[in-house]
Design a protein around this motif. Structure first.
Motif, PDB file in Angstrom:
ATOM      1  N   PHE A 173      22.407  16.999 -35.605  1.00  0.00           N
ATOM      2  CA  PHE A 173      22.740  16.845 -34.344  1.00  0.00           C
ATOM      3  C   PHE A 173      22.354  15.654 -33.741  1.00  0.00           C
ATOM      4  N   GLU A 174      23.036  15.150 -32.736  1.00  0.00           N
ATOM      5  CA  GLU A 174      23.006  13.997 -32.111  1.00  0.00           C
ATOM      6  C   GLU A 174      22.503  14.223 -30.600  1.00  0.00           C
ATOM      7  N   SER A 175      21.849  13.081 -30.066  1.00  0.00           N
ATOM      8  CA  SER A 175      21.371  13.250 -28.723  1.00  0.00           C
ATOM      9  C   SER A 175      20.986  11.965 -28.261  1.00  0.00           C
ATOM     10  N   LEU A 196      14.842  11.479 -28.344  1.00  0.00           N
ATOM     11  CA  LEU A 196      14.408  12.541 -29.097  1.00  0.00           C
ATOM     12  C   LEU A 196      12.990  12.151 -29.371  1.00  0.00           C
ATOM     13  N   ILE A 201      14.228  17.327 -27.379  1.00  0.00           N
ATOM     14  CA  ILE A 201      15.593  16.767 -27.254  1.00  0.00           C
ATOM     15  C   ILE A 201      16.125  16.769 -25.866  1.00  0.00           C
ATOM     16  N   ILE A 204      21.436  16.845 -26.227  1.00  0.00           N
ATOM     17  CA  ILE A 204      21.839  17.345 -27.761  1.00  0.00           C
ATOM     18  C   ILE A 204      23.219  17.584 -27.580  1.00  0.00           C
ATOM     19  N   THR A 263      25.218  19.041 -31.452  1.00  0.00           N
ATOM     20  CA  THR A 263      25.354  19.242 -32.536  1.00  0.00           C
ATOM     21  C   THR A 263      26.522  20.484 -33.115  1.00  0.00           C
ATOM     22  N   THR A 289      16.506  20.377 -24.678  1.00  0.00           N
ATOM     23  CA  THR A 289      16.342  21.330 -25.772  1.00  0.00           C
ATOM     24  C   THR A 289      15.055  21.274 -26.472  1.00  0.00           C
ATOM     25  N   LYS A 305      13.308  22.200 -30.220  1.00  0.00           N
ATOM     26  CA  LYS A 305      13.274  22.596 -31.379  1.00  0.00           C
ATOM     27  C   LYS A 305      11.776  22.937 -32.031  1.00  0.00           C
TER      28      LYS A 305
END
Length: 877
Positions: free
Chosen positions: A133-135, A138, A149, A152, A154, A166, A168
């Protein structure tokens, strides 16, 4: 000069800025710089007492590197990475423009930076196992495997997930707040489902709380109390949501709804159903199967009970339709010595008209099916082939079946040929022998009786095998003599017997004798030895015309260099003697006939004729084939070789003369021809000319047409067809800012973008060299075997036009010469809307006038996110 003398001041200033950015957790702004060589140092530099306290959690080396620079804080056990930074730990990989590695807390922090133009660069990309995923920002803990995050982005099995905040968790689950779920891959999606909160379970599902649909940033009044989105890899069983609507004659409906079964890795199953409020219903059971390197295929069975109109009204209709389709293909690597394949397409004759939405299927007049198996034995001349075949006329409902058909053959063998030949071949070495056998069972019926017991009442069958022994002599070029002896045997399941019986007519109160044909059941075998000899002469005659060198020098631009005409005449004579005295007699006198007329006891009881012949046979065959070619110069380059152009690919005439026939010795003259013009237009034609005339009842008699009308032949049949396909060349020009069909920039003659701008649709520019194609087909058939003539003509055209990269139009139509109006016509419009697609299908004419408009999401996971408006042709009936 001051900063040059004291470089440590720059280092300190840079450190302060980085720490301020860390505490504020805001993106760092850097200017572009030339990156120095990459510096990679293992985390083992922190081999101090404080670092050793964390060794219980960091159980593998941490590799890190940065393109721009790295700063080490030994006291705080931190590393600051600038410019294309990368950190790797076990199955975790993190890339970002700016990373802080905190070894004392087993944490890592990453964010992006902005360049001198204020553009974001180096957004954090986090990868753990198969999850990526990209954010924007982070924070991740190596020990707990948890992270926070922000913003995000993804991909989740065909869908894309956006979230402002987000969390995780260590088990891979993701909790998000203020999220977006979409199948649009744009950075700012064109549509999405706004999620107040959601939970992502990897490789399982996405579950959300209250959600609503947003299109082009406009919230729509489409609210869901909760959401469930499959997020599994591979296939999974589940519900197929039906489409709904209303038709005037059949009522409200749920259509194409049911259940999908992901049974295993080799095959699946789909069960769908249709139901209408006025009584119509149907179901569809289909399956796909595949075994790698072995076989693959699919099968579909459909059944419909069609009810339209009200029960008590004259418009009430009730019919039943079915369709069976099966396709099976064997992999070429599975077994090189045997193959099995199937292509089945059978249905009731009205199925396509009642249920098909395809113009091709609706207009199809013939359906064919075949199931075949073949086997050959290596290092052996024998081979076996079996098949089941089906042919159906959709207009008449007539069905032809072969259940089954089998052949067993032996290829040609030369029993007297020497294995090691010395000198020239002897005449007996050319003697060849082969074997062929055929078993066939044929049924002729109609589609409504296909699955009833009555279908087998009129079945015809037979078995035949032949053993020909032949050779060939060539006394001189283009002439051959071919003697042959053939043994033929036929197996019948019955025979007939004709006899006189007394018949009493109560109306006339009298008794008289009539001929009755009795059918006697039981296997009967008939055989015969049939010697024959044939003589064939087939020379080739060449006609060649070449322009003189003086003419070519005087007219250098004249394109034709030479013309060649090839004529291939052929004359053959085949003779079979009368063998009735040497073979069993299967003929009996016709009861009551005094002229010596006989009948065969196997007449019309099977598929194959009686193997023996009554009397001798002799036929002379004549044929003449023409080919006309032209040699032309190249128009583009005079240095290139000339090329051949076929003016007439083939023009042939054929007939035969029966020497021993008592009348009508000459067969009709048959003509066939074909050619291709300009490498675009295909032309084929044919005809039949009968030398004998007909009487007042339209029956052919033993009198030449020339004696009656002065004409050599009577014209009985003519067919002519022409078809051609035109298409555009590749796009080469256009308008400023536009792109061609391949997505490339459209430029002008000077190599710069054209200034001739023309907006047709949103941000689209018209390219007047648009891709297009056009197909035209015309058929003409004339026949007159008796007094009545029959003429049929068909004209069809179809094509497509791609107006822009995303707009296309397709059409299919024709002309009905009898009703003098357009035949079945369909027009299709389609528009690519990036993550959506729009389509309009319109049938403006005929009994199937209807339209269907649909706009829907492309992704299969959101296949039910659509708007559809249709008008069914059922409403016209």
């Amino acid at each position: 000069m001051y900063f040059k003398s004291y470089p440590w001041v720059l280092l300190f200033f840079f450190r302060v800025i980085s720490l301020m950015n860390l505490f504020a957790q805001e993106p760092l702004y850097l200017t572009d710089s030339i990156p120095p060589p990459v510096d990679t140092i293992k985390v083992d530099i922190f081999s101090t007492d404080t670092a050793s306290s964390t060794s219980a959690f960091i159980d593998a080396p941490i590799d890190y590197q940065a393109v721009d620079s790295m700063i080490y804080d030994v006291k705080e056990h931190k590393v600051y990475l600038f410019g294309d930074a990368e950190v790797n730990y076990q199955d975790i990989e993190l890339k970002a423009a700016y990373i802080i590695l905190d070894m004392s807390n087993d944490e890592i922090f990453a964010t992006f930076v902005r360049d001198s133009l204020g553009e974001e660069i180096g957004r954090p990309v986090f990868k753990e196992g198969s999850e990526t995923f990209e954010s924007e920002i982070l924070t991740y803990n190596f020990r707990t495997r948890r992270g926070i995050i922000k913003n995000i982005f993804t991909e989740q099995e065909g869908g894309y997930l956006h979230s402002e905040k987000t969390k995780k968790h260590e088990d891979g689950e993701i909790h998000l707040q203020k999220g977006k779920y979409t199948t649009c891959d744009a950075e700012h999606p064109h549509f999405y489902i706004a999620l107040s909160k959601a939970k992502v379970i990897p490789d399982d599902k996405i579950v959300s709380g209250p959600a609503y649909l947003v299109v082009e940033d406009i919230p729509l009044p489409f609210v869901m109390p909760f959401g469930f989105f499959p997020n599994q890899k591979g296939r999974a069983s589940g519900v197929i949501i039906p489409e709904y609507g209303e038709e005037k004659n059949r009522g409200f409906f749920f259509r194409q709804g049911g259940w999908y079964f992901a049974l295993n890795d080799y095959f699946d199953m789909r069960i769908l159903g249709d139901i209408y409020t006025k009584g119509t219903y149907g179901f569809n059971v289909s399956s796909n199967y595949r075994k790698r390197y072995k076989f693959n295929g699919n099968v579909s069975i459909r059944y419909y009970k069609n009810v339209s109109g009200e029960w008590s009204l004259p418009t009430y209709k009730f019919t039943k339709d079915y369709s069976i389709r099966w396709s099976h293909r064997q992999d070429a690597k599975a077994n090189p010595n045997s193959t099995f394949s199937a292509s089945v397409n059978m249905s009731t004759s009205k199925y396509d008209q009642n249920h098909s939405r395809s113009a091709t299927e609706y207009l199809r007049g013939q359906k064919n099916s075949s199931i075949s198996f073949s086997k050959r034995w290596p290092n052996s001349p024998f081979n076996l082939a079996t098949s089941l075949s089906h042919s159906q006329n959709n207009q008449t409902g007539n069905v032809s079946l072969n259940l089954p058909k089998a052949t067993f053959n032996m290829s040609r063998q030369y029993p007297f040929k020497r294995k090691k030949r010395v000198g020239s071949a002897k005449w007996y070495e050319n003697i060849e022998i082969s074997y062929s056998s055929k078993l066939d069972n044929q049924i002729r019926t109609i589609d409504t009786l296909l699955f009833s017991s009555a279908v087998f009442d009129d079945m015809k069958n037979g078995y035949r095998h032949d053993i020909p022994i032949s050779t060939q002599f060539r006394p001189f070029n283009n002439f051959s003599i071919s003697p042959q002896v053939r043994y033929s045997g036929v197996l019948y399941t019955s025979q007939i017997n004709k006899q006189f019986v007394d018949f009493y007519d109560p109306d006339l109160d009298s008794t008289y004798a009539i001929v009755v044909t009795d059918t006697i059941k039981g296997l009967k075998y008939a055989h015969a030895y049939l010697p024959s000899i044939s003589f064939t002469l087939n020379p080739k005659i060449y006609g060649f015309f070449q322009l003189s060198e003086a003419f070519q020098n005087k007219n250098p631009n004249f394109p034709i260099e030479a013309v060649r005409h090839v004529i291939t005449p052929s004359v053959s004579f085949s003779f079979t003697p009368d063998m009735s005295e040497y073979t069993p007699n299967y003929y009996r006198p016709e009861p009551g006939d005094t002229t010596g007329k006989t009948y065969s006891i196997f007449d019309k009881v099977g598929l194959y004729n009686t193997p023996t012949l009554r009397g001798r046979s002799g036929v002379v065959n004549f044929s003449l084939t023409n080919n006309l070619e032209m040699k032309v110069k190249s128009r583009k380059d005079t240095t290139q070789d000339s090329k051949k152009v076929k003016l007439l690919e083939s023009l042939s005439f054929s007939t035969n003369y029966n020497v021993y026939a008592d009348s009508l010795n000459w067969a009709p003259v048959s003509m066939r021809g074909r050619t291709r013009l300009f490498n675009l237009v295909n032309i084929s034609f044919g005809g039949s000319f009968d030398p004998y005339t007909i009487n007042e009842n339209g029956r052919k008699i033993n009198t030449f047409e020339f004696e009656k009308t002065g004409k050599l032949f009577r014209f009985t049949r003519l067919n002519f067809s022409v078809d051609f396909r035109l298409k555009s060349k590749a796009s080469t020009g256009g308008s400023r800012g536009g792109q061609d069909a391949r997505g490339q920039q459209i430029v002008g003659e000077d190599g710069q973008p054209s200034e001739d701008e023309f907006t047709m649709f949103d941000d689209e520019y018209a390219d007047f060299s648009v891709p297009w194609n056009l197909s035209i087909r015309y058929n003409y058939n004339y026949s007159k075997s008796g007094l009545e003539k029959n003429i049929t003509r068909t004209f069809n055209f179809s094509g497509s036009v791609t107006l822009t990269r995303k707009w296309s139009i397709g059409f299919n139509s024709g002309w009905d010469f009898r009703s003098k109006k357009l035949s079945y016509t369909s027009i299709n419009f389609s528009r690519d809307l990036h993550c959506w697609q729009m389509a309009l299908s319109w049938i403006p004419l005929g009994n199937h006038q209807s339209y269907t408009f649909r706009i829907n999401a492309k992704a299969s996971i959101l296949r039910d996110l659509k708007y559809e408006k249709r008008k069914s042709w059922y409403d016209r009936n």
